[in-house]
Design a protein around this motif. Structure first.
Motif, PDB file in Angstrom:
ATOM      1  N   LEU A  52      73.533  11.977  13.371  1.00 56.40           N
ATOM      2  CA  LEU A  52      73.124  12.997  14.337  1.00 56.40           C
ATOM      3  C   LEU A  52      71.688  12.720  14.757  1.00 56.40           C
ATOM      4  CD1 LEU A  52      73.483  15.697  15.838  1.00 56.40           C
ATOM      5  CD2 LEU A  52      72.708  16.837  13.769  1.00 56.40           C
ATOM      6  N   ASN A  53      71.464  12.629  16.032  1.00 58.31           N
ATOM      7  CA  ASN A  53      70.124  12.382  16.540  1.00 58.31           C
ATOM      8  C   ASN A  53      69.851  13.326  17.707  1.00 58.31           C
ATOM      9  OD1 ASN A  53      67.648  11.204  17.126  1.00 58.31           O
ATOM     10  ND2 ASN A  53      68.596   9.784  18.581  1.00 58.31           N
ATOM     11  N   PRO A  54      69.043  14.344  17.482  1.00 58.96           N
ATOM     12  CA  PRO A  54      68.723  15.242  18.601  1.00 58.96           C
ATOM     13  C   PRO A  54      67.902  14.505  19.658  1.00 58.96           C
ATOM     14  CG  PRO A  54      68.038  16.148  16.471  1.00 58.96           C
ATOM     15  CD  PRO A  54      68.356  14.721  16.258  1.00 58.96           C
ATOM     16  N   ILE A  55      68.163  14.760  20.906  1.00 60.10           N
ATOM     17  CA  ILE A  55      67.418  14.116  21.996  1.00 60.10           C
ATOM     18  C   ILE A  55      66.853  15.222  22.882  1.00 60.10           C
ATOM     19  CG2 ILE A  55      67.543  12.537  23.950  1.00 60.10           C
ATOM     20  CD1 ILE A  55      69.993  11.274  22.523  1.00 60.10           C
ATOM     21  N   ILE A  56      65.549  15.414  22.744  1.00 60.61           N
ATOM     22  CA  ILE A  56      64.892  16.463  23.522  1.00 60.61           C
ATOM     23  C   ILE A  56      64.011  15.786  24.556  1.00 60.61           C
ATOM     24  CG2 ILE A  56      63.420  18.495  23.429  1.00 60.61           C
ATOM     25  CD1 ILE A  56      64.284  18.892  20.576  1.00 60.61           C
ATOM     26  N   GLU A  57      64.210  16.148  25.792  1.00 59.71           N
ATOM     27  CA  GLU A  57      63.477  15.488  26.864  1.00 59.71           C
ATOM     28  C   GLU A  57      62.740  16.512  27.730  1.00 59.71           C
ATOM     29  OE1 GLU A  57      65.745  11.490  27.936  1.00 59.71           O
ATOM     30  OE2 GLU A  57      66.958  13.251  28.302  1.00 59.71           O
ATOM     31  N   ALA A  69      54.257   7.398  28.159  1.00 60.21           N
ATOM     32  CA  ALA A  69      55.385   7.373  27.234  1.00 60.21           C
ATOM     33  C   ALA A  69      56.625   7.828  27.979  1.00 60.21           C
ATOM     34  CB  ALA A  69      55.118   8.290  26.048  1.00 60.21           C
ATOM     35  N   SER A  70      57.740   7.633  27.371  1.00 63.16           N
ATOM     36  CA  SER A  70      58.969   8.095  27.984  1.00 63.16           C
ATOM     37  C   SER A  70      59.002   9.613  27.898  1.00 63.16           C
ATOM     38  CB  SER A  70      60.169   7.508  27.253  1.00 63.16           C
ATOM     39  OG  SER A  70      60.338   8.201  26.048  1.00 63.16           O
ATOM     40  N   SER A  71      59.967  10.196  28.536  1.00 62.52           N
ATOM     41  CA  SER A  71      60.020  11.647  28.527  1.00 62.52           C
ATOM     42  C   SER A  71      60.734  12.192  27.297  1.00 62.52           C
ATOM     43  CB  SER A  71      60.707  12.149  29.787  1.00 62.52           C
ATOM     44  OG  SER A  71      62.030  11.675  29.817  1.00 62.52           O
ATOM     45  N   THR A  72      61.199  11.302  26.425  1.00 59.90           N
ATOM     46  CA  THR A  72      61.834  11.779  25.205  1.00 59.90           C
ATOM     47  C   THR A  72      60.762  12.260  24.236  1.00 59.90           C
ATOM     48  OG1 THR A  72      63.625  10.202  25.478  1.00 59.90           O
ATOM     49  CG2 THR A  72      63.330  11.144  23.290  1.00 59.90           C
ATOM     50  N   ALA A  77      56.408  17.472  19.261  1.00 60.76           N
ATOM     51  CA  ALA A  77      55.831  17.278  20.589  1.00 60.76           C
ATOM     52  C   ALA A  77      55.235  18.582  21.117  1.00 60.76           C
ATOM     53  CB  ALA A  77      56.909  16.785  21.540  1.00 60.76           C
ATOM     54  N   TRP A  78      54.373  18.450  22.114  1.00 61.34           N
ATOM     55  CA  TRP A  78      53.711  19.596  22.718  1.00 61.34           C
ATOM     56  C   TRP A  78      54.130  19.717  24.164  1.00 61.34           C
ATOM     57  CZ3 TRP A  78      50.311  22.713  19.922  1.00 61.34           C
ATOM     58  CH2 TRP A  78      50.056  22.264  18.629  1.00 61.34           C
ATOM     59  N   VAL A  79      54.539  20.897  24.546  1.00 66.21           N
ATOM     60  CA  VAL A  79      55.010  21.152  25.902  1.00 66.21           C
ATOM     61  C   VAL A  79      54.310  22.402  26.416  1.00 66.21           C
ATOM     62  CG1 VAL A  79      57.026  21.745  27.303  1.00 66.21           C
ATOM     63  CG2 VAL A  79      57.243  20.095  25.448  1.00 66.21           C
ATOM     64  N   ARG A  80      53.972  22.366  27.680  1.00 62.02           N
ATOM     65  CA  ARG A  80      53.277  23.518  28.250  1.00 62.02           C
ATOM     66  C   ARG A  80      54.225  24.710  28.390  1.00 62.02           C
ATOM     67  NH1 ARG A  80      49.502  23.880  33.695  1.00 62.02           N
ATOM     68  NH2 ARG A  80      48.743  25.969  33.244  1.00 62.02           N
ATOM     69  N   ALA A  81      53.715  25.893  28.074  1.00 66.17           N
ATOM     70  CA  ALA A  81      54.514  27.108  28.220  1.00 66.17           C
ATOM     71  C   ALA A  81      54.966  27.265  29.664  1.00 66.17           C
ATOM     72  CB  ALA A  81      53.699  28.320  27.789  1.00 66.17           C
ATOM     73  N   GLY A  82      56.184  27.702  29.823  1.00 71.75           N
ATOM     74  CA  GLY A  82      56.725  27.884  31.161  1.00 71.75           C
ATOM     75  C   GLY A  82      57.474  26.665  31.665  1.00 71.75           C
ATOM     76  N   LYS A  83      57.558  25.631  30.836  1.00 73.00           N
ATOM     77  CA  LYS A  83      58.287  24.427  31.230  1.00 73.00           C
ATOM     78  C   LYS A  83      59.684  24.426  30.597  1.00 73.00           C
ATOM     79  CE  LYS A  83      54.820  22.518  33.448  1.00 73.00           C
ATOM     80  NZ  LYS A  83      54.865  22.067  34.836  1.00 73.00           N
ATOM     81  N   TYR A  84      60.477  23.508  31.083  1.00 76.03           N
ATOM     82  CA  TYR A  84      61.830  23.357  30.544  1.00 76.03           C
ATOM     83  C   TYR A  84      61.930  22.071  29.732  1.00 76.03           C
ATOM     84  CZ  TYR A  84      63.420  26.883  33.911  1.00 76.03           C
ATOM     85  OH  TYR A  84      63.598  28.031  34.612  1.00 76.03           O
ATOM     86  N   VAL A  85      62.797  22.102  28.759  1.00 74.48           N
ATOM     87  CA  VAL A  85      63.209  20.857  28.117  1.00 74.48           C
ATOM     88  C   VAL A  85      64.733  20.827  28.110  1.00 74.48           C
ATOM     89  CG1 VAL A  85      61.205  20.539  26.630  1.00 74.48           C
ATOM     90  CG2 VAL A  85      63.148  21.878  25.793  1.00 74.48           C
ATOM     91  N   THR A  86      65.266  19.636  28.041  1.00 69.05           N
ATOM     92  CA  THR A  86      66.708  19.524  27.864  1.00 69.05           C
ATOM     93  C   THR A  86      66.971  19.073  26.438  1.00 69.05           C
ATOM     94  OG1 THR A  86      66.778  17.218  28.582  1.00 69.05           O
ATOM     95  CG2 THR A  86      67.110  18.914  30.270  1.00 69.05           C
ATOM     96  N   ILE A 157      79.427  10.790  20.621  1.00 69.11           N
ATOM     97  CA  ILE A 157      79.063  11.415  21.884  1.00 69.11           C
ATOM     98  C   ILE A 157      77.568  11.240  22.102  1.00 69.11           C
ATOM     99  CG2 ILE A 157      80.856  13.181  21.684  1.00 69.11           C
ATOM    100  CD1 ILE A 157      78.466  15.193  21.270  1.00 69.11           C
ATOM    101  N   ASP A 158      77.142  11.313  23.324  1.00 66.31           N
ATOM    102  CA  ASP A 158      75.712  11.352  23.655  1.00 66.31           C
ATOM    103  C   ASP A 158      75.567  12.386  24.764  1.00 66.31           C
ATOM    104  OD1 ASP A 158      73.119  11.097  24.363  1.00 66.31           O
ATOM    105  OD2 ASP A 158      73.161   8.932  24.680  1.00 66.31           O
ATOM    106  N   SER A 159      75.247  13.581  24.356  1.00 68.35           N
ATOM    107  CA  SER A 159      75.221  14.652  25.348  1.00 68.35           C
ATOM    108  C   SER A 159      73.919  14.675  26.144  1.00 68.35           C
ATOM    109  CB  SER A 159      75.434  16.003  24.674  1.00 68.35           C
ATOM    110  OG  SER A 159      74.332  16.318  23.866  1.00 68.35           O
ATOM    111  N   SER A 160      72.995  13.750  25.839  1.00 65.75           N
ATOM    112  CA  SER A 160      71.785  13.685  26.662  1.00 65.75           C
ATOM    113  C   SER A 160      72.104  13.056  28.008  1.00 65.75           C
ATOM    114  CB  SER A 160      70.688  12.895  25.952  1.00 65.75           C
ATOM    115  OG  SER A 160      71.057  11.543  25.826  1.00 65.75           O
ATOM    116  N   VAL A 161      73.239  12.394  28.081  1.00 63.03           N
ATOM    117  CA  VAL A 161      73.689  11.818  29.351  1.00 63.03           C
ATOM    118  C   VAL A 161      74.760  12.735  29.920  1.00 63.03           C
ATOM    119  CG1 VAL A 161      74.724   9.805  30.449  1.00 63.03           C
ATOM    120  CG2 VAL A 161      73.258   9.520  28.431  1.00 63.03           C
ATOM    121  N   PRO A 162      74.481  13.356  31.038  1.00 69.02           N
ATOM    122  CA  PRO A 162      75.473  14.280  31.596  1.00 69.02           C
ATOM    123  C   PRO A 162      76.776  13.541  31.904  1.00 69.02           C
ATOM    124  CG  PRO A 162      73.365  14.462  32.754  1.00 69.02           C
ATOM    125  CD  PRO A 162      73.279  13.257  31.876  1.00 69.02           C
TER     126      PRO A 162
END
Lengths: 411, 206
Positions: A52-57, A69-72, A77-86, A157-162
C-alpha cells in the motif's frame, strides 16, 4: 470374496495416499498436499503483506526548500490552507491459491483451478486537525463486470491515475494543522486463507498552514541550497542565554522572549546574568552590540551561529547581535527583536512571503516588524507578536527536528 | 593592605569578566585548533528589508554598473568572522562619485567592495564563513551595485543587499532566499532601472 479386491485396493490407496502425503510435506510452496480423505489447497507466489502506497498530490506545484520538485507530497509535506490535494493509493497483492479436489479412483488430488489473491477494498479517511474524523470516507477500488461474467477483482490498482478506479479523491484543506490521511487495504478471502488479509493502516500527515514555513536551511559556499541537507537548529537543550555585562537593561526582554520560546517548544531555557558560554557549546546564546559594524549588517539585529557540517546542529555559541542603539528601543520592540533572533537559533528563516501577515509569525519582516523601527521608543502595534506564534511553533515542531525532507506546496 | 588586595581582586575580576565576555564565541583560530582535521562552518543571518529601486538608490552613496574581481579573504580584527574584498571595475556610474580620493595625482583609487563571509584555511583547517542571506559576488560577473561607504576611503559595502547580477536586460538579486523582497527591482529591465536611478540621482543633485 468379492469384497476382498476392493479392500486391498482401498488399503493400497491409503498407502499411496500416505506416501504422497509424506512426500508432499517435503515439498515447497505450491505443492499438492494431500491428507487422508482430502486435499489441502496451497498458496504460491505470495508476497506479504499486501502493498500500500498512499499518493498525495498538490494541485498547486511544489518546491522543497527552493528546489523544484514533483507535485507528489512527501511525508510531512506543507500545504497552504485553502488549497486542495488529491489522495490516491497504489495497492497490490500477489500470489494465488491453488485448489485441489480429492479423487478416489485412482487416488489422487486433482487440480480444481486457481484463485488469485485479490484486493477486496482500499479505503481512505481523514483525521482533521481537531482530532475529529472527516465524515466522508472513500473507497478507491472500482469493481468491474467484464463481458457480463461477474465481478472482476484486481491484484493491483493505482487510484492516483484517474480511470479504472474511483480515485483519486479531492480534499480541501481549510483548517490549519496536521491533516492525517489514513489508508488501508484488505485482500479478498481465498480458499487457502492466505494471511494477512490487510496492510497495517498507513498514516500520511500533511501540514496545513496559512503562512509559508521557512527553515534555516544549509547552503554551499556560493549561497546555493544543499538539497536534502539538515537545516541549522539548536541542540535539544537545556539552552542557556547569557546576558553579558552591559546588557542588564535587556534582561526583562530577554527573559520574556526566552520564556515564550521555552513554553512553545517545551524545553528548558535558562537565562543567566553575566558569565560566558562554554567554548564550543551550541546550547548557549549570548548577546553583543556590534550589529552594524560588519558589511551589510542589515536591519537592526542579526544572528551569528556555528553549525555542525553533518547535521546542522549549532556546535558553538550563538550570538544575538544588536545595534549599539538597542537601549533606545521600547521594551516590547526589544523583546520582539530577541525573540526573532532566537527563532533563527531554533531553526527558522525569515518568513516574508505575502502569505504571512505581520502578526502571524515572529519571523516576518525582520527584527523590526512592529513598524516604526526596531529601536524606536514608541509603543509598537500590539497586534504584533512578542514571541513565537502557532505558525512558528508548528513549523518547528512538525518540521525541523528529525524531519529534513520537506515539500512546500501552494504558495 | 587588605583594602588594596580587595580592590585589586575586584579589578582583576572585572577585567577577567570583561575579557571573557568579549570572547563569548570561539574565535576562528580557537575553533580551528579545536577542529583539527575537520572543517568549520559558521555564519550570519540578517534581515533584509523590502525595497524598490528608489529605496535602494535613495539610501546608497554610490550606484554603479560594473564587473567584480575577487581580491582576498581575511579575518576580522576580533577573529570572529571572515570578510572578502572584491575590486569593482565600473562600466557606468549612475549615482554618486565613482572617483575616490586620489592617492597620487593622475591615478584613482580602486573601488573595493567588502562583503561578509569567505573561505580561509586557518591552522590547517578549512573555515567557511557564510552570509546566509546574501550570495557572494561571482568574479568576472557584471552587477548593478548599490553601495554604502564602509571602512577606508574607496571601500564600500552593499546597501541593503543591493546587488543584482546583470544577465542581458534582466536583473537577478544576490539574495540567497526571499528574492521577492526585491521584486520591484528584479521585475524591472536594466534600462528602466537605470532611468529610475538617474531620476533619484538628479533629485539628489538639486
Amino acid at each position: 470374496m468379492a469384497s476382498r479386491p476392493s479392500t486391498n485396493a482401498f488399503r493400497r490407496g491409503l498407502l499411496v495416499a500416505g506416501i504422497v502425503g509424506i512426500a508432499a510435506l517435503s515439498r515447497t510452496d505450491g505443492a499438492v498436499y494431500c491428507q487422508f480423505g482430502g486435499c489441502v489447497n496451497t498458496a504460491s507466489g505470495v508476497t506479504n503483506p499486501p502493498q500500500l502506497n498512499p499518493i498525495i498530490e498538490s494541485l498547486d506545484g511544489c518546491t522543497a526548500d527552493g528546489v523544484a520538485a514533483s507535485s507528489t507530497l512527501q511525508d510531512g509535506a506543507w500545504v497552504r490552507a485553502g488549497k486542495y490535494v488529491t489522495v490516491g493509493a497504489s495497492a497490490s497483492t500477489s500470489g494465488q491459491c491453488n485448489k485441489f479436489g480429492w479423487h478416489p479412483y485412482p487416488t489422487k488430488c486433482d487440480p480444481m483451478g486457481t484463485e488469485l489473491r485479490t484486493i477486496l477494498n482500499v479505503d481512505t479517511y481523514e483525521i482533521l486537525p481537531s482530532g475529529a474524523q472527516n465524515p466522508s470516507q472513500f473507497q478507491h477500488l472500482k469493481l468491474t463486470n467484464q463481458f457480463g461474467g461477474g465481478t472482476v477483482y484486481l491484484q493491483s490498482i493505482d487510484s492516483s491515475v484517474p480511470g479504472s478506479t474511483n480515485g483519486p479523491f479531492l480534499f480541501w484543506l481549510t483548517a490549519e494543522g496536521v491533516h492525517d490521511f489514513r489508508e488501508s487495504v484488505a485482500t479478498a478471502p481465498t480458499a487457502c486463507s492466505i494471511q494477512p488479509t490487510n496492510h497495517s493502516e498507513s498514516h500520511r500527515p500533511v501540514n496545513v498552514m496559512e503562512c509559508k514555513p521557512e527553515w534555516f536551511t544549509r547552503q554551499d559556499s556560493q549561497g546555493n541550497p544543499i538539497p536534502g541537507s539538515a537545516n541549522y537548529h539548536a541542540p535539544p537543550g537545556p539552552i542557556t542565554i547569557i546576558i553579558p555585562a552591559g546588557f542588564e537593561a535587556a534582561e526583562a526582554a530577554a527573559r520574556a522572549a526566552a520564556a515564550a520560546w521555552a513554553a512553545a517548544l517545551n524545553i528548558v531555557i535558562n537565562v543567566n546574568m553575566g558569565g560566558t558560554c562554554s567554548i564550543g557549546s551550541g546550547t548557549c546564546v549570548t548577546m553583543s552590540g556590534d550589529h552594524g559594524t560588519l558589511p551589510t549588517d542589515i536591519g537592526c539585529a542579526s544572528f551569528r551561529g556555528a553549525g555542525s557540517t553533518s547535521d546542522g546542529t549549532w556546535n558553538d555559541t550563538g550570538t544575538i547581535r544588536l545595534m549599539s542603539t538597542w537601549q533606545d528601543a521600547h521594551p516590547n520592540r526589544l523583546q520582539h527583536t530577541i525573540a526573532h533572533e532566537l527563532g533563527h537559533y531554533f531553526g527558522l528563516w525569515n518568513r516574508v512571503d505575502p502569505s504571512c501577515a505581520g502578526p502571524s509569525t515572529i519571523m516576518n519582516g525582520g527584527a523590526g516588524a512592529p513598524g516604526g523601527g526596531c529601536n524606536s521608543s514608541s509603543v509598537p502595534d500590539p497586534a504584533y507578536p512578542l514571541g513565537p506564534t502557532a505558525a512558528d511553533i508548528a513549523a518547528l515542531k512538525n518540521g525541523t527536528y528529525g524531519q529534513h525532507n520537506r515539500t512546500i506546496c501552494g504558495w | 593592605m587588605d583594602v588594596r588586595m580587595t580592590l585589586l581582586s575586584a579589578l582583576f575580576l572585572t577585567v577577567t569578566v570583561y575579557c571573557s565576555d568579549s570572547y563569548a564565541q570561539q574565535t576562528i583560530p580557537e575553533a580551528a585548533r579545536a577542529h583539527q582535521g575537520g572543517r568549520i562552518e559558521r555564519g550570519r543571518v540578517t534581515d533584509v528589508e523590502r525595497a524598490t529601486v528608489e529605496d535602494l538608490a535613495g539610501g546608497a552613496d554610490l550606484v554603479l554598473e560594473g564587473t567584480v574581481t575577487k581580491l582576498k579573504s581575511y579575518l576580522t580584527s576580533d577573529e570572529q568572522d571572515i570578510l572578502t574584498d572584491y575590486q569593482v571595475l565600473p562600466t557606468r556610474a549612475l549615482l554618486g562619485n565613482v572617483t575616490a580620493k586620489r592617492a597620487t595625482p593622475g591615478t584613482s583609487s580602486p573601488i573595493v567592495l567588502t562583503v561578509y563571509g569567505g573561505e580561509l584555511v586557518v591552522g590547517g583547517v578549512k573555515v567557511l564563513v557564510l552570509d546566509h542571506s546574501i550570495k557572494p559576488p561571482k568574479s568576472g560577473s557584471r552587477y548593478l551595485l548599490f553601495l554604502k561607504r564602509f571602512g577606508p576611503d574607496g571601500h564600500f559595502a552593499l546597501y541593503n543587499a543591493g546587488a543584482f547580477e546583470i544577465d542581458d536586460e534582466a536583473l537577478h538579486s544576490v539574495l540567497t532566499r526571499d528574492a521577492q523582497l526585491f521584486d520591484d527591482v528584479a521585475g524591472t529591465p536594466l534600462s528602466r532601472a537605470i532611468q529610475r536611478i538617474e531620476i533619484v540621482a538628479a533629485r539628489r543633485r538639486q
